[in-house]
Design an enzyme around this catalytic site. Structure first.
Site, PDB file in Angstrom:
ATOM      1  N   ARG A 159     134.053  46.250  38.287  1.00 19.79           N
ATOM      2  CA  ARG A 159     134.400  44.866  37.998  1.00 19.79           C
ATOM      3  C   ARG A 159     134.716  44.677  36.519  1.00 19.79           C
ATOM      4  O   ARG A 159     135.628  43.959  36.144  1.00 19.79           O
ATOM      5  CB  ARG A 159     133.218  43.979  38.382  1.00 19.79           C
ATOM      6  CG  ARG A 159     133.414  42.541  37.975  1.00 19.79           C
ATOM      7  CD  ARG A 159     132.155  41.719  38.223  1.00 19.79           C
ATOM      8  NE  ARG A 159     132.316  40.421  37.609  1.00 19.79           N
ATOM      9  CZ  ARG A 159     131.316  39.683  37.129  1.00 19.79           C
ATOM     10  NH1 ARG A 159     130.081  40.125  37.214  1.00 19.79           N
ATOM     11  NH2 ARG A 159     131.541  38.533  36.581  1.00 19.79           N
ATOM     12  N   PHE A 172     132.334  45.822  50.970  1.00 18.58           N
ATOM     13  CA  PHE A 172     132.956  45.403  52.227  1.00 18.58           C
ATOM     14  C   PHE A 172     133.974  46.434  52.720  1.00 18.58           C
ATOM     15  O   PHE A 172     134.075  46.698  53.906  1.00 18.58           O
ATOM     16  CB  PHE A 172     133.620  44.033  52.057  1.00 18.58           C
ATOM     17  CG  PHE A 172     132.697  43.000  51.472  1.00 18.58           C
ATOM     18  CD1 PHE A 172     131.435  42.779  52.025  1.00 18.58           C
ATOM     19  CD2 PHE A 172     133.061  42.261  50.348  1.00 18.58           C
ATOM     20  CE1 PHE A 172     130.568  41.838  51.479  1.00 18.58           C
ATOM     21  CE2 PHE A 172     132.198  41.323  49.799  1.00 18.58           C
ATOM     22  CZ  PHE A 172     130.947  41.112  50.358  1.00 18.58           C
ATOM     23  N   ARG A 182     140.909  46.526  37.012  1.00 12.88           N
ATOM     24  CA  ARG A 182     141.484  45.786  38.144  1.00 12.88           C
ATOM     25  C   ARG A 182     142.888  45.315  37.815  1.00 12.88           C
ATOM     26  O   ARG A 182     143.798  45.367  38.631  1.00 12.88           O
ATOM     27  CB  ARG A 182     140.611  44.582  38.478  1.00 12.88           C
ATOM     28  CG  ARG A 182     139.262  44.953  39.004  1.00 12.88           C
ATOM     29  CD  ARG A 182     138.493  43.713  39.402  1.00 12.88           C
ATOM     30  NE  ARG A 182     137.783  43.094  38.307  1.00 12.88           N
ATOM     31  CZ  ARG A 182     137.532  41.796  38.218  1.00 12.88           C
ATOM     32  NH1 ARG A 182     137.979  40.979  39.134  1.00 12.88           N
ATOM     33  NH2 ARG A 182     136.848  41.320  37.207  1.00 12.88           N
ATOM     34  N   HIS A 231     134.720  46.358  42.189  1.00 13.16           N
ATOM     35  CA  HIS A 231     133.313  45.921  42.216  1.00 13.16           C
ATOM     36  C   HIS A 231     132.365  46.975  42.794  1.00 13.16           C
ATOM     37  O   HIS A 231     131.476  46.662  43.577  1.00 13.16           O
ATOM     38  CB  HIS A 231     133.169  44.601  42.978  1.00 13.16           C
ATOM     39  CG  HIS A 231     133.851  43.439  42.298  1.00 13.16           C
ATOM     40  ND1 HIS A 231     135.217  43.362  42.139  1.00 13.16           N
ATOM     41  CD2 HIS A 231     133.353  42.317  41.739  1.00 13.16           C
ATOM     42  CE1 HIS A 231     135.528  42.237  41.510  1.00 13.16           C
ATOM     43  NE2 HIS A 231     134.428  41.588  41.243  1.00 13.16           N
ATOM     44  N   SER A 255     140.371  38.511  42.960  1.00  8.43           N
ATOM     45  CA  SER A 255     139.421  39.379  42.261  1.00  8.43           C
ATOM     46  C   SER A 255     139.904  40.823  42.179  1.00  8.43           C
ATOM     47  O   SER A 255     139.735  41.478  41.157  1.00  8.43           O
ATOM     48  CB  SER A 255     138.060  39.369  42.961  1.00  8.43           C
ATOM     49  OG  SER A 255     137.498  38.080  42.952  1.00  8.43           O
ATOM     50  N   GLU A 275     137.521  42.311  57.025  1.00 12.26           N
ATOM     51  CA  GLU A 275     137.671  43.656  56.472  1.00 12.26           C
ATOM     52  C   GLU A 275     137.924  44.693  57.561  1.00 12.26           C
ATOM     53  O   GLU A 275     138.703  45.633  57.387  1.00 12.26           O
ATOM     54  CB  GLU A 275     136.424  44.033  55.683  1.00 12.26           C
ATOM     55  CG  GLU A 275     136.162  43.139  54.470  1.00 12.26           C
ATOM     56  CD  GLU A 275     135.521  41.795  54.801  1.00 12.26           C
ATOM     57  OE1 GLU A 275     135.114  41.585  55.965  1.00 12.26           O
ATOM     58  OE2 GLU A 275     135.415  40.940  53.903  1.00 12.26           O
ATOM     59  N   ASP A 305     125.977  38.687  41.283  1.00 14.87           N
ATOM     60  CA  ASP A 305     125.993  38.505  42.736  1.00 14.87           C
ATOM     61  C   ASP A 305     124.797  39.171  43.409  1.00 14.87           C
ATOM     62  O   ASP A 305     124.394  38.785  44.495  1.00 14.87           O
ATOM     63  CB  ASP A 305     127.292  39.061  43.346  1.00 14.87           C
ATOM     64  CG  ASP A 305     128.418  38.032  43.308  1.00 14.87           C
ATOM     65  OD1 ASP A 305     128.152  36.847  43.045  1.00 14.87           O
ATOM     66  OD2 ASP A 305     129.573  38.423  43.556  1.00 14.87           O
TER      67      ASP A 305
HETATM   68  C1  LIG Z   1     132.040  40.143  54.328  1.00 16.57           C
HETATM   69  C2  LIG Z   1     132.428  39.437  53.081  1.00 16.57           C
HETATM   70  N1  LIG Z   1     133.686  39.538  52.632  1.00 16.57           N
HETATM   71  C3  LIG Z   1     134.043  38.931  51.481  1.00 16.57           C
HETATM   72  C4  LIG Z   1     133.148  38.201  50.764  1.00 16.57           C
HETATM   73  C5  LIG Z   1     133.557  37.551  49.441  1.00 16.57           C
HETATM   74  N2  LIG Z   1     133.559  36.096  49.568  1.00 16.57           N
HETATM   75  C6  LIG Z   1     132.518  35.346  49.135  1.00 16.57           C
HETATM   76  S1  LIG Z   1     132.704  33.731  49.482  1.00 16.57           S
HETATM   77  C7  LIG Z   1     134.217  33.996  50.198  1.00 16.57           C
HETATM   78  C8  LIG Z   1     134.982  32.857  50.785  1.00 16.57           C
HETATM   79  C9  LIG Z   1     134.156  32.101  51.764  1.00 16.57           C
HETATM   80  O1  LIG Z   1     134.812  30.972  52.234  1.00 16.57           O
HETATM   81  P1  LIG Z   1     134.032  29.953  53.143  1.00 16.57           P
HETATM   82  O2  LIG Z   1     133.322  30.670  54.224  1.00 16.57           O
HETATM   83  O3  LIG Z   1     135.008  28.921  53.579  1.00 16.57           O
HETATM   84  O4  LIG Z   1     132.935  29.368  52.169  1.00 16.57           O
HETATM   85  P2  LIG Z   1     132.831  27.929  51.468  1.00 16.57           P
HETATM   86  O5  LIG Z   1     134.181  27.307  51.460  1.00 16.57           O
HETATM   87  O6  LIG Z   1     131.878  27.160  52.300  1.00 16.57           O
HETATM   88  O7  LIG Z   1     132.314  28.191  50.101  1.00 16.57           O
HETATM   89  C10 LIG Z   1     134.547  35.353  50.145  1.00 16.57           C
HETATM   90  C11 LIG Z   1     135.799  35.917  50.638  1.00 16.57           C
HETATM   91  C12 LIG Z   1     131.828  38.127  51.260  1.00 16.57           C
HETATM   92  N3  LIG Z   1     130.857  37.486  50.608  1.00 16.57           N
HETATM   93  N4  LIG Z   1     131.494  38.741  52.424  1.00 16.57           N
END
Ligand SMILES: Cc1ncc(C[n+]2csc(CCOP(=O)(O)OP(=O)(O)O)c2C)c(N)n1
Ligand SMILES: [Mg+2]
Lengths: 281, 313
Positions: free
Chosen positions: B166, B82, B9, B108, B36, B57, B116
């Site tokens: 990853r 994604f 990466r 990943h 990431s 996405e 995960d």
């Molecule tokens: C479709 C998708 N894209 C990307 C991710 C990677 N990802 C995991 S958590 C996150 C951020 C989420 O932010 P938020 O919804 O505000 O969650 P919180 O602040 O409550 O933890 C991302 C981009 C994912 N899980 N699913």
């Protein structure tokens, strides 16, 4: 519905505190997982699992149970802690979170007793909630459906497809809760996508909107009570929260979205702060 | 082959920055995973050419298509699950069909995502992307190859899917990537393992374990999955008579399936596909998972030995 008395509020505060401690222990033991959004949602989960939801830990598949979908699936530590504390499985299991021998998958899975939907790929949970709410109406069951979303999560288009459909279908048995902690993965939400005026967006999509402080137990209880009285509209509760709530060095910082305490000292500090908080409750 | 471990990466992020300095048509996109995927490195230096669209996405792929249609060379990144799964139809309709200049570089890939769990462990992406007309699919074997692959796809017009892992990978090549060509990494006479990505290093180590048991393994690295190198597959089949494929992917629709197609149409020999056997993964450390699913050197050696004995006896 139980009346809100001080004793109940204190009990729920203690539950939220206990959830937070588990979050820290779990992600530290796993050396992996998402503390920030777990800590911001701890009070909401405490009220849901120890006040609001009609569920039966001895019969997780009880057809009349209220449904809960953790659409922001990465908050699994807080969710699993609440489920274990409510009696769905032994608390000892929590420390095996994310390990190969455990059923406690990194993101919610139907392998876990009490979990109603597999989540983790963000933006899909509200659709599943609609399906559950529609099925409840079809089968004349009066269970309610609760979906917890992240504020970054609602940038996904799927959420707004669901928002339109839930209003069209008049799903007054459906409650969405947005954990408005103002941080997503890479950055603060307002530096990535303009979400505000968030309340007006949901209202424009046909929802009843209630804004609360998502760390205030009484406000959470009241909002969930209010949500029962909508008559023909789904309700969204915008819960204004602090990401990382309860652990000073995690609060309001994007970096603790997805990493555990970085050292033994950080770990002890987090637990110490939460223990101090408990004494003050 | 110095076996030094390096993050693919990071190699991706660094190469993007270099390309950004050399060419101003390079545009990079991400969907809230730039820390990431390491596209954030490009974003820091070229904020005006970096679009981190948030958790979107599908929108990202559509925007990438529009940018490409207006002459930009677009790199669009997210996790494999994604980038290819969530946004599949946008990739199909707006990128592959119009054959636009978008490089989907996903990190990943596979079960080595680890903790995960199944929701994030993409084991169908090679199949999804290989099934698209116009799409070319590359799985770099190490970080040196990542650098040359990223340069290569930037220099070629049209869509590519590049799958990264990853975890850090051992450097097995000096980055002499040849598009559409497999490479013999180890000569042998009894059987050939054709592997891709992270599994090449493990297959080489498995070959050493099997040598002690008197089995002389050839190991082929297949970095380009589409178009697949038919000649090297047929030659290995001729030379060794027995083929096993190893991939951090479902055995359906991945490297194994492509190799099976080539063999059955050209030079049928016994073969065995090894990888995820049409099951979802689970949470665990990436190295624990590789041993759990018999995809580390010991696992591969065991599966290969059993297959060899079964066929030769
Ligand atoms: C479709 C998708 N894209 C990307 C991710 C990677 N990802 C995991 S958590 C996150 C951020 C989420 O932010 P938020 O919804 O505000 O969650 P919180 O602040 O409550 O933890 C991302 C981009 C994912 N899980 N699913
Ligand atoms: Mg958030």
């Amino acid at each position: 519905m139980e009346a809100i008395n001080d004793e109940k509020v204190r009990e729920l505060k203690l539950k939220a505190n206990e959830i937070r401690k588990w979050v820290i222990k779990m992600v530290y033991a796993a050396q992996s997982g998402h503390p920030g959004g777990s800590l911001s949602a701890a009070d909401i989960l405490a009220v849901l699992y120890f006040h609001e939801l009609h569920v039966d830990p001895k019969n997780p598949d009880w057809p009349q149970r209220d449904r809960f979908v953790l659409s922001k699936g990465h908050a699994s530590p807080a969710y699993y802690a609440a489920l274990a504390m409510r009696g769905f499985f032994p608390e000892e299991e929590l420390l095996k979170f994310r390990k190969v021998e455990s059923f406690l998958q990194g993101h919610p899975s139907l392998m876990v007793p009490g979990v109603d939907m597999c989540t983790g790929s963000l933006g899909q949970g509200l659709s599943a909630g609609i399906g559950m709410a529609l099925a409840g109406k079809m089968d004349s069951l009066d269970y309610r459906v609760y979906v917890l979303l992240g504020d970054g999560e609602i940038e996904e288009g799927n959420v707004w497809e669901a928002a339109m459909t839930a209003a069209t279908r008049k799903l007054d048995n459906l409650v969405a809760i947005v954990d408005r902690n103002k941080i997503q993965l890479d950055d603060f939400t307002d530096r990535m996508v303009e979400l505000d005026p968030l309340e007006e967006k949901w209202r424009g999509f046909g929802w009843r909107v209630i804004s609360i402080n998502g760390h205030d137990i009484v406000q959470i209880i009241r909002a969930l009570n209010e949500a029962r009285k909508t008559g023909g509209r789904p309700t969204v509760i915008i819960a204004h929260t602090v990401k990382g709530k309860g652990v000073s060095y995690m609060e309001n910082t994007p970096v603790y979205h997805g990493k555990p305490p970085q050292s033994e000292e950080e770990y002890e500090k987090a637990l110490k702060e939460l223990e101090e908080e408990r004494r003050g409750i | 082959m110095n076996w030094d471990y390096e993050s693919p990466r990071k190699a991706y992020g660094e190469t993007l920055v270099e390309l950004g300095r050399e060419r101003d048509d390079i545009v990079v996109m991400d969907a809230d995973l730039s820390t990431s995927t390491k596209t954030a490195m490009f974003g820091t230096e070229f904020p005006e050419r970096f679009f981190n669209v948030g958790l979107q996405e599908q929108n990202m792929m559509g925007i990438a298509a529009g940018l490409a249609r207006c002459g930009k060379t677009v790199f669009a990144s997210s996790f494999a699950v994604f980038a290819t799964g969530r946004a599949y139809d946008q990739v199909r309709q707006s990128i592959a069909y119009p054959r636009l200049n978008v490089k989907i570089v996903a990190t990943h890939g596979g079960i080595t995502v680890g903790e995960d769990g199944a929701s994030h462990q993409m084991i169908e992406d090679i199949g999804l992307m290989s099934g698209l007309p116009n799409m070319r699919v590359i799985v770099p074997v190490d970080s040196n190859e990542v650098r040359s692959v990223i340069r290569f796809v930037a220099s070629e017009d049209g869509p590519f899917y590049v799958r990264l892992t990853r975890t850090a990978l051992p450097n097995l090549t000096d980055g002499d990537f040849k598009f559409g060509k497999g490479a013999v990494m180890r000569d042998g006479t009894d059987m050939t393992i054709i592997a891709t990505g992270i599994e090449v290093g493990y297959s080489l180590k498995a070959a050493e374990l099997l040598k002690e048991k008197g089995i002389d393994m050839q190991v082929v690295n297949m970095s380009t999955i589409k178009p697949i190198d038919r000649d090297i597959i047929i030659k290995s089949a001729r030379d060794t008579g027995l083929i096993m494929t190893v991939e951090d992917h479902n055995i359906y629709n991945g490297l194994g399936s492509r190799v099976a197609e080539v063999l059955s149409e050209n030079y049928p020999v016994r073969m065995l596909r090894h990888g995820m056997r049409d099951i979802f993964g689970r949470s665990g450390r990436w190295d624990t998972l590789l041993s759990h699913y018999e995809m580390d050197e010991k696992g591969i050696a065991k599966v290969a030995e059993n297959f060899y004995k079964e066929v030769k006896s």
